[in-house]
Scaffold this motif. Structure first.
Motif, PDB file in Angstrom:
ATOM      1  N   ASN A 152       8.956  -4.508  -0.882  1.00 32.46           N
ATOM      2  CA  ASN A 152       9.688  -3.138  -0.466  1.00 32.46           C
ATOM      3  C   ASN A 152      11.067  -3.425  -0.349  1.00 32.46           C
ATOM      4  O   ASN A 152      11.323  -4.581  -0.787  1.00 32.46           O
ATOM      5  CB  ASN A 152       9.167  -2.742   0.881  1.00 32.46           C
ATOM      6  N   SER A 153      12.051  -2.577   0.360  1.00 31.45           N
ATOM      7  CA  SER A 153      13.430  -2.835   0.301  1.00 31.45           C
ATOM      8  C   SER A 153      13.866  -3.903   0.924  1.00 31.45           C
ATOM      9  O   SER A 153      15.156  -4.565   0.692  1.00 31.45           O
ATOM     10  CB  SER A 153      14.103  -1.763   0.537  1.00 31.45           C
ATOM     11  N   GLU A 154      13.144  -4.631   1.789  1.00 32.26           N
ATOM     12  CA  GLU A 154      13.581  -5.553   2.604  1.00 32.26           C
ATOM     13  C   GLU A 154      12.936  -7.158   2.517  1.00 32.26           C
ATOM     14  O   GLU A 154      13.415  -8.002   2.779  1.00 32.26           O
ATOM     15  CB  GLU A 154      13.184  -5.081   4.397  1.00 32.26           C
ATOM     16  N   GLU A 155      11.483  -6.795   1.921  1.00 29.64           N
ATOM     17  CA  GLU A 155      10.861  -8.254   1.583  1.00 29.64           C
ATOM     18  C   GLU A 155       9.996  -8.241   0.580  1.00 29.64           C
ATOM     19  O   GLU A 155       9.517  -7.324   0.039  1.00 29.64           O
ATOM     20  CB  GLU A 155      10.401  -8.720   2.960  1.00 29.64           C
ATOM     21  N   VAL A 156       9.522  -9.306   0.432  1.00 30.64           N
ATOM     22  CA  VAL A 156       8.295  -9.749  -0.313  1.00 30.64           C
ATOM     23  C   VAL A 156       7.423 -10.432   0.422  1.00 30.64           C
ATOM     24  O   VAL A 156       7.592 -11.546   0.732  1.00 30.64           O
ATOM     25  CB  VAL A 156       8.750 -10.568  -1.602  1.00 30.64           C
ATOM     26  N   ALA A 157       6.303  -9.977   0.599  1.00 35.50           N
ATOM     27  CA  ALA A 157       5.321 -10.396   1.852  1.00 35.50           C
ATOM     28  C   ALA A 157       4.126 -10.812   1.085  1.00 35.50           C
ATOM     29  O   ALA A 157       3.578 -10.015   0.329  1.00 35.50           O
ATOM     30  CB  ALA A 157       5.064  -9.558   2.997  1.00 35.50           C
ATOM     31  N   LYS A 158       3.465 -11.851   1.123  1.00 40.08           N
ATOM     32  CA  LYS A 158       1.992 -12.051   0.787  1.00 40.08           C
ATOM     33  C   LYS A 158       0.964 -11.596   1.614  1.00 40.08           C
ATOM     34  O   LYS A 158       0.908 -11.458   2.598  1.00 40.08           O
ATOM     35  CB  LYS A 158       1.850 -13.750   0.880  1.00 40.08           C
ATOM     36  N   ILE A 159       0.053 -11.042   0.832  1.00 41.60           N
ATOM     37  CA  ILE A 159      -0.876 -10.591   1.303  1.00 41.60           C
ATOM     38  C   ILE A 159      -1.960 -11.738   1.781  1.00 41.60           C
ATOM     39  O   ILE A 159      -2.239 -12.286   0.822  1.00 41.60           O
ATOM     40  CB  ILE A 159      -1.721  -9.426   0.150  1.00 41.60           C
ATOM     41  N   ASP A 160      -2.695 -11.386   2.873  1.00 37.15           N
ATOM     42  CA  ASP A 160      -3.751 -12.431   3.188  1.00 37.15           C
ATOM     43  C   ASP A 160      -4.824 -12.318   2.109  1.00 37.15           C
ATOM     44  O   ASP A 160      -5.285 -11.354   1.569  1.00 37.15           O
ATOM     45  CB  ASP A 160      -4.470 -11.953   4.454  1.00 37.15           C
ATOM     46  N   ASP A 161      -5.340 -13.474   2.029  1.00 39.40           N
ATOM     47  CA  ASP A 161      -6.303 -13.834   0.885  1.00 39.40           C
ATOM     48  C   ASP A 161      -7.695 -13.542   1.227  1.00 39.40           C
ATOM     49  O   ASP A 161      -8.126 -13.990   2.320  1.00 39.40           O
ATOM     50  CB  ASP A 161      -6.319 -15.263   0.467  1.00 39.40           C
ATOM     51  N   VAL A 194       5.202  -1.098  -2.406  1.00 38.28           N
ATOM     52  CA  VAL A 194       4.057  -1.208  -3.384  1.00 38.28           C
ATOM     53  C   VAL A 194       3.558  -2.440  -3.278  1.00 38.28           C
ATOM     54  O   VAL A 194       3.930  -3.562  -2.709  1.00 38.28           O
ATOM     55  CB  VAL A 194       4.807  -0.884  -4.815  1.00 38.28           C
ATOM     56  N   ARG A 195       2.221  -2.556  -3.643  1.00 41.78           N
ATOM     57  CA  ARG A 195       1.197  -3.524  -3.819  1.00 41.78           C
ATOM     58  C   ARG A 195       1.289  -4.279  -5.336  1.00 41.78           C
ATOM     59  O   ARG A 195       1.032  -3.412  -6.272  1.00 41.78           O
ATOM     60  CB  ARG A 195       0.081  -3.331  -3.486  1.00 41.78           C
ATOM     61  N   LEU A 196       2.087  -5.388  -5.564  1.00 38.51           N
ATOM     62  CA  LEU A 196       2.160  -5.945  -6.658  1.00 38.51           C
ATOM     63  C   LEU A 196       1.488  -7.428  -6.716  1.00 38.51           C
ATOM     64  O   LEU A 196       1.768  -8.331  -5.997  1.00 38.51           O
ATOM     65  CB  LEU A 196       3.365  -6.091  -7.094  1.00 38.51           C
ATOM     66  N   LEU A 197       0.169  -7.529  -7.528  1.00 38.44           N
ATOM     67  CA  LEU A 197      -0.477  -8.624  -7.462  1.00 38.44           C
ATOM     68  C   LEU A 197      -1.024  -8.959  -6.274  1.00 38.44           C
ATOM     69  O   LEU A 197      -1.499  -8.155  -5.611  1.00 38.44           O
ATOM     70  CB  LEU A 197       0.339  -9.827  -8.163  1.00 38.44           C
ATOM     71  N   SER A 198      -0.482 -10.225  -5.585  1.00 41.06           N
ATOM     72  CA  SER A 198      -0.977 -10.305  -4.206  1.00 41.06           C
ATOM     73  C   SER A 198       0.164 -10.235  -3.216  1.00 41.06           C
ATOM     74  O   SER A 198       0.152 -10.954  -2.305  1.00 41.06           O
ATOM     75  CB  SER A 198      -2.049 -11.629  -3.952  1.00 41.06           C
ATOM     76  N   TYR A 199       0.960  -9.322  -3.604  1.00 39.66           N
ATOM     77  CA  TYR A 199       2.289  -9.269  -2.713  1.00 39.66           C
ATOM     78  C   TYR A 199       2.490  -7.851  -2.308  1.00 39.66           C
ATOM     79  O   TYR A 199       2.166  -6.926  -3.026  1.00 39.66           O
ATOM     80  CB  TYR A 199       3.393  -9.874  -3.236  1.00 39.66           C
ATOM     81  N   ILE A 200       3.286  -7.457  -1.077  1.00 36.54           N
ATOM     82  CA  ILE A 200       3.619  -6.308  -0.759  1.00 36.54           C
ATOM     83  C   ILE A 200       5.154  -6.349  -1.059  1.00 36.54           C
ATOM     84  O   ILE A 200       5.929  -7.386  -0.526  1.00 36.54           O
ATOM     85  CB  ILE A 200       3.403  -5.858   0.629  1.00 36.54           C
TER      86      ILE A 200
END
Length: 83
Positions: free
Chosen positions: A56-65, A48-54
């Motif tokens: 999932n069960s393996e990680e929290v990744a920052k979405i490019d600005d 899922v996309r939450l605020l500016s992050y993706i």
């Protein structure tokens, strides 16, 4: 179960646990007369996309600005160079 303003995020280790938490949350909301919109609900997503992050069960990744990408573009500052 996590909440942020008007979002409810339910995370679990497996589908059985997830469905149990969904039922508990829906029962609590029903008891206090809070209803959710089916059209705005996302159920059983692996990512899922939450605020500016993706998330999932393996990680929290920052979405490019996306704004930063536009700031890097070079634009002409005079009419002469546009011709």
């Amino acid at each position: 179960v996590y909440t942020y303003i008007d979002d409810i995020i339910i995370a679990s280790k497996n589908i059985e646990e997830y469905l149990k938490y969904v039922e508990i949350v829906l029962n609590i909301l029903d008891k206090v007369y809070v209803y959710i919109s089916i059209e705005k609900s996302f159920i059983a997503y692996l990512s899922v996309r939450l605020l500016s992050y993706i998330v999932n069960s393996e990680e929290v990744a920052k979405i490019d600005d996306r704004i930063a990408i536009f700031k890097k573009l070079k634009f002409s500052n005079t009419f002469k160079t546009l011709e």
